[in-house]
Write a protein that holds these residues in place. Structure first.
Motif, PDB file in Angstrom:
ATOM      1  N   GLU A  79       0.823  -1.204   0.000  1.00 19.71           N
ATOM      2  CA  GLU A  79       0.000   0.000   0.000  1.00 19.71           C
ATOM      3  C   GLU A  79       0.863   1.261   0.000  1.00 19.71           C
ATOM      4  O   GLU A  79       0.386   2.341  -0.324  1.00 19.71           O
ATOM      5  CB  GLU A  79      -0.917   0.022   1.227  1.00 19.71           C
ATOM      6  N   VAL A  80       2.136   1.092   0.381  1.00 22.82           N
ATOM      7  CA  VAL A  80       3.034   2.231   0.545  1.00 22.82           C
ATOM      8  C   VAL A  80       4.158   2.251  -0.485  1.00 22.82           C
ATOM      9  O   VAL A  80       4.536   3.303  -0.976  1.00 22.82           O
ATOM     10  CB  VAL A  80       3.638   2.201   1.977  1.00 22.82           C
ATOM     11  N   THR A  81       4.706   1.066  -0.819  1.00 25.14           N
ATOM     12  CA  THR A  81       5.864   0.992  -1.703  1.00 25.14           C
ATOM     13  C   THR A  81       5.901  -0.363  -2.394  1.00 25.14           C
ATOM     14  O   THR A  81       5.268  -1.319  -1.933  1.00 25.14           O
ATOM     15  CB  THR A  81       7.178   1.199  -0.904  1.00 25.14           C
ATOM     16  N   ASN A  82       6.680  -0.446  -3.467  1.00 24.01           N
ATOM     17  CA  ASN A  82       6.892  -1.742  -4.129  1.00 24.01           C
ATOM     18  C   ASN A  82       8.293  -2.276  -3.837  1.00 24.01           C
ATOM     19  O   ASN A  82       8.746  -3.224  -4.475  1.00 24.01           O
ATOM     20  CB  ASN A  82       6.654  -1.628  -5.637  1.00 24.01           C
ATOM     21  N   GLN A  83       8.995  -1.678  -2.881  1.00 26.27           N
ATOM     22  CA  GLN A  83      10.340  -2.120  -2.527  1.00 26.27           C
ATOM     23  C   GLN A  83      10.293  -3.438  -1.750  1.00 26.27           C
ATOM     24  O   GLN A  83       9.344  -3.708  -1.021  1.00 26.27           O
ATOM     25  CB  GLN A  83      11.047  -1.049  -1.675  1.00 26.27           C
ATOM     26  N   PRO A  84      11.338  -4.267  -1.857  1.00 27.90           N
ATOM     27  CA  PRO A  84      11.381  -5.561  -1.163  1.00 27.90           C
ATOM     28  C   PRO A  84      11.776  -5.404   0.311  1.00 27.90           C
ATOM     29  O   PRO A  84      12.385  -4.398   0.708  1.00 27.90           O
ATOM     30  CB  PRO A  84      12.477  -6.317  -1.921  1.00 27.90           C
ATOM     31  N   VAL A  85      11.461  -6.408   1.096  1.00 24.39           N
ATOM     32  CA  VAL A  85      11.914  -6.466   2.486  1.00 24.39           C
ATOM     33  C   VAL A  85      13.390  -6.868   2.464  1.00 24.39           C
ATOM     34  O   VAL A  85      13.744  -7.927   1.961  1.00 24.39           O
ATOM     35  CB  VAL A  85      11.091  -7.473   3.310  1.00 24.39           C
ATOM     36  N   THR A  86      14.241  -5.994   2.984  1.00 26.78           N
ATOM     37  CA  THR A  86      15.686  -6.250   2.971  1.00 26.78           C
ATOM     38  C   THR A  86      16.237  -6.597   4.345  1.00 26.78           C
ATOM     39  O   THR A  86      17.278  -7.233   4.453  1.00 26.78           O
ATOM     40  CB  THR A  86      16.444  -5.024   2.432  1.00 26.78           C
ATOM     41  N   HIS A  87      15.540  -6.151   5.402  1.00 27.79           N
ATOM     42  CA  HIS A  87      15.986  -6.375   6.770  1.00 27.79           C
ATOM     43  C   HIS A  87      14.782  -6.706   7.645  1.00 27.79           C
ATOM     44  O   HIS A  87      13.687  -6.182   7.416  1.00 27.79           O
ATOM     45  CB  HIS A  87      16.642  -5.118   7.358  1.00 27.79           C
ATOM     46  N   VAL A  88      15.019  -7.540   8.645  1.00 25.35           N
ATOM     47  CA  VAL A  88      14.025  -7.817   9.679  1.00 25.35           C
ATOM     48  C   VAL A  88      14.724  -7.640  11.015  1.00 25.35           C
ATOM     49  O   VAL A  88      15.828  -8.143  11.213  1.00 25.35           O
ATOM     50  CB  VAL A  88      13.445  -9.247   9.570  1.00 25.35           C
ATOM     51  N   VAL A  89      14.073  -6.929  11.918  1.00 24.50           N
ATOM     52  CA  VAL A  89      14.598  -6.750  13.267  1.00 24.50           C
ATOM     53  C   VAL A  89      13.689  -7.514  14.220  1.00 24.50           C
ATOM     54  O   VAL A  89      12.479  -7.321  14.211  1.00 24.50           O
ATOM     55  CB  VAL A  89      14.647  -5.256  13.659  1.00 24.50           C
ATOM     56  N   TYR A  90      14.301  -8.393  15.014  1.00 25.36           N
ATOM     57  CA  TYR A  90      13.550  -9.134  16.036  1.00 25.36           C
ATOM     58  C   TYR A  90      13.553  -8.321  17.328  1.00 25.36           C
ATOM     59  O   TYR A  90      14.612  -7.932  17.812  1.00 25.36           O
ATOM     60  CB  TYR A  90      14.221 -10.468  16.343  1.00 25.36           C
ATOM     61  N   SER A  91      12.383  -8.134  17.914  1.00 24.79           N
ATOM     62  CA  SER A  91      12.333  -7.477  19.219  1.00 24.79           C
ATOM     63  C   SER A  91      12.778  -8.442  20.315  1.00 24.79           C
ATOM     64  O   SER A  91      13.393  -8.043  21.290  1.00 24.79           O
ATOM     65  CB  SER A  91      10.930  -6.956  19.521  1.00 24.79           C
ATOM     66  N   HIS A  92      12.450  -9.715  20.133  1.00 29.38           N
ATOM     67  CA  HIS A  92      12.850 -10.765  21.061  1.00 29.38           C
ATOM     68  C   HIS A  92      12.551 -12.113  20.413  1.00 29.38           C
ATOM     69  O   HIS A  92      12.115 -12.164  19.271  1.00 29.38           O
ATOM     70  CB  HIS A  92      12.186 -10.607  22.425  1.00 29.38           C
ATOM     71  N   ALA A  93      12.779 -13.202  21.139  1.00 31.04           N
ATOM     72  CA  ALA A  93      12.767 -14.537  20.538  1.00 31.04           C
ATOM     73  C   ALA A  93      11.413 -15.237  20.510  1.00 31.04           C
ATOM     74  O   ALA A  93      11.306 -16.315  19.939  1.00 31.04           O
ATOM     75  CB  ALA A  93      13.772 -15.437  21.277  1.00 31.04           C
ATOM     76  N   HIS A  94      10.382 -14.676  21.091  1.00 34.08           N
ATOM     77  CA  HIS A  94       9.104 -15.387  21.192  1.00 34.08           C
ATOM     78  C   HIS A  94       8.462 -15.627  19.828  1.00 34.08           C
ATOM     79  O   HIS A  94       8.367 -14.717  18.998  1.00 34.08           O
ATOM     80  CB  HIS A  94       8.133 -14.630  22.083  1.00 34.08           C
ATOM     81  N   VAL A  95       7.980 -16.840  19.627  1.00 34.01           N
ATOM     82  CA  VAL A  95       7.402 -17.234  18.349  1.00 34.01           C
ATOM     83  C   VAL A  95       6.192 -16.379  17.978  1.00 34.01           C
ATOM     84  O   VAL A  95       5.956 -16.111  16.800  1.00 34.01           O
ATOM     85  CB  VAL A  95       7.052 -18.741  18.334  1.00 34.01           C
ATOM     86  N   ASP A  96       5.433 -15.909  18.961  1.00 28.53           N
ATOM     87  CA  ASP A  96       4.248 -15.114  18.634  1.00 28.53           C
ATOM     88  C   ASP A  96       4.594 -13.723  18.115  1.00 28.53           C
ATOM     89  O   ASP A  96       3.723 -13.000  17.647  1.00 28.53           O
ATOM     90  CB  ASP A  96       3.293 -15.033  19.828  1.00 28.53           C
ATOM     91  N   HIS A  97       5.871 -13.354  18.145  1.00 28.96           N
ATOM     92  CA  HIS A  97       6.291 -12.068  17.600  1.00 28.96           C
ATOM     93  C   HIS A  97       7.122 -12.192  16.323  1.00 28.96           C
ATOM     94  O   HIS A  97       7.145 -11.270  15.521  1.00 28.96           O
ATOM     95  CB  HIS A  97       7.090 -11.266  18.639  1.00 28.96           C
ATOM     96  N   ILE A  98       7.801 -13.329  16.140  1.00 35.27           N
ATOM     97  CA  ILE A  98       8.679 -13.452  14.970  1.00 35.27           C
ATOM     98  C   ILE A  98       8.440 -14.732  14.165  1.00 35.27           C
ATOM     99  O   ILE A  98       9.111 -14.967  13.170  1.00 35.27           O
ATOM    100  CB  ILE A  98      10.172 -13.359  15.372  1.00 35.27           C
ATOM    101  N   GLY A  99       7.473 -15.536  14.555  1.00 35.16           N
ATOM    102  CA  GLY A  99       7.235 -16.818  13.894  1.00 35.16           C
ATOM    103  C   GLY A  99       6.735 -16.735  12.472  1.00 35.16           C
ATOM    104  O   GLY A  99       6.674 -17.741  11.777  1.00 35.16           O
ATOM    105  N   GLY A 100       6.410 -15.542  11.991  1.00 31.66           N
ATOM    106  CA  GLY A 100       5.943 -15.390  10.618  1.00 31.66           C
ATOM    107  C   GLY A 100       6.977 -14.785   9.690  1.00 31.66           C
ATOM    108  O   GLY A 100       6.653 -14.389   8.573  1.00 31.66           O
ATOM    109  N   VAL A 101       8.225 -14.764  10.113  1.00 31.67           N
ATOM    110  CA  VAL A 101       9.257 -14.086   9.319  1.00 31.67           C
ATOM    111  C   VAL A 101       9.422 -14.712   7.934  1.00 31.67           C
ATOM    112  O   VAL A 101       9.662 -14.001   6.954  1.00 31.67           O
ATOM    113  CB  VAL A 101      10.599 -14.015  10.090  1.00 31.67           C
TER     114      VAL A 101
END
Length: 149
Positions: A79-101
């Protein structure tokens, strides 16, 4: 007002949420809400979990990818850009926050605090790839004209 609501009575009957504290509605057709927080910085939420993304000249940095709506993160970015995802920052290790990477696609650089790396190496969970860049106390990511600390 009684100190305790009678059994079977909804508590919100006695304790309404102040209007200024009511969470904005999500778009029921999309299943999420996107809001611009600043120059190139957006939050995406299903009003349960949230993540952010930062748009820069040649890509997008995503902060957390909850599995419950990770499939919608690409929609929100599109909705904002057609650029690719180049980086992901994890806030912490819990699967409910990063399990969809992995739903983000591509091969982004994954950044996390070093303790997160230790926990993910121990967990050996394929839904949570280990970070490729770690830091101890502080990290500054400079991408294009954007800076994320």
């Amino acid at each position: 007002m009684p100190s305790l609501a009678p059994i079977g009575t909804r508590v919100d009957h006695y304790l309404p949420i102040p209007e200024e504290d009511v969470t904005p509605a999500i778009d029921p057709k999309k299943g999420y809400r996107t809001q611009q927080l600043g120059r190139g910085l957006y939050v995406i939420t299903d009003n349960g979990y949230q993540s952010m993304f930062l748009v820069y000249e040649t890509g997008v940095v995503v902060i957390d990818a909850p599995p419950g709506y990770s499939g919608h993160i690409h929609q929100a970015i599109a909705e904002v850009t057609n650029q690719p995802v180049t980086h992901v920052v994890y806030s912490h290790a819990h699967v409910d926050h990063i399990g969809g990477v992995d739903d983000l696609g591509g091969h982004p650089i994954i950044i996390a605090q070093e303790e997160t790396l230790r926990l993910l190496e121990r967990a050996k969970d394929p839904r949570r790839p280990v970070p490729t860049v770690t830091f101890k106390d502080h990290y500054t990511l400079k991408v294009g004209s954007q800076v994320l600390e």
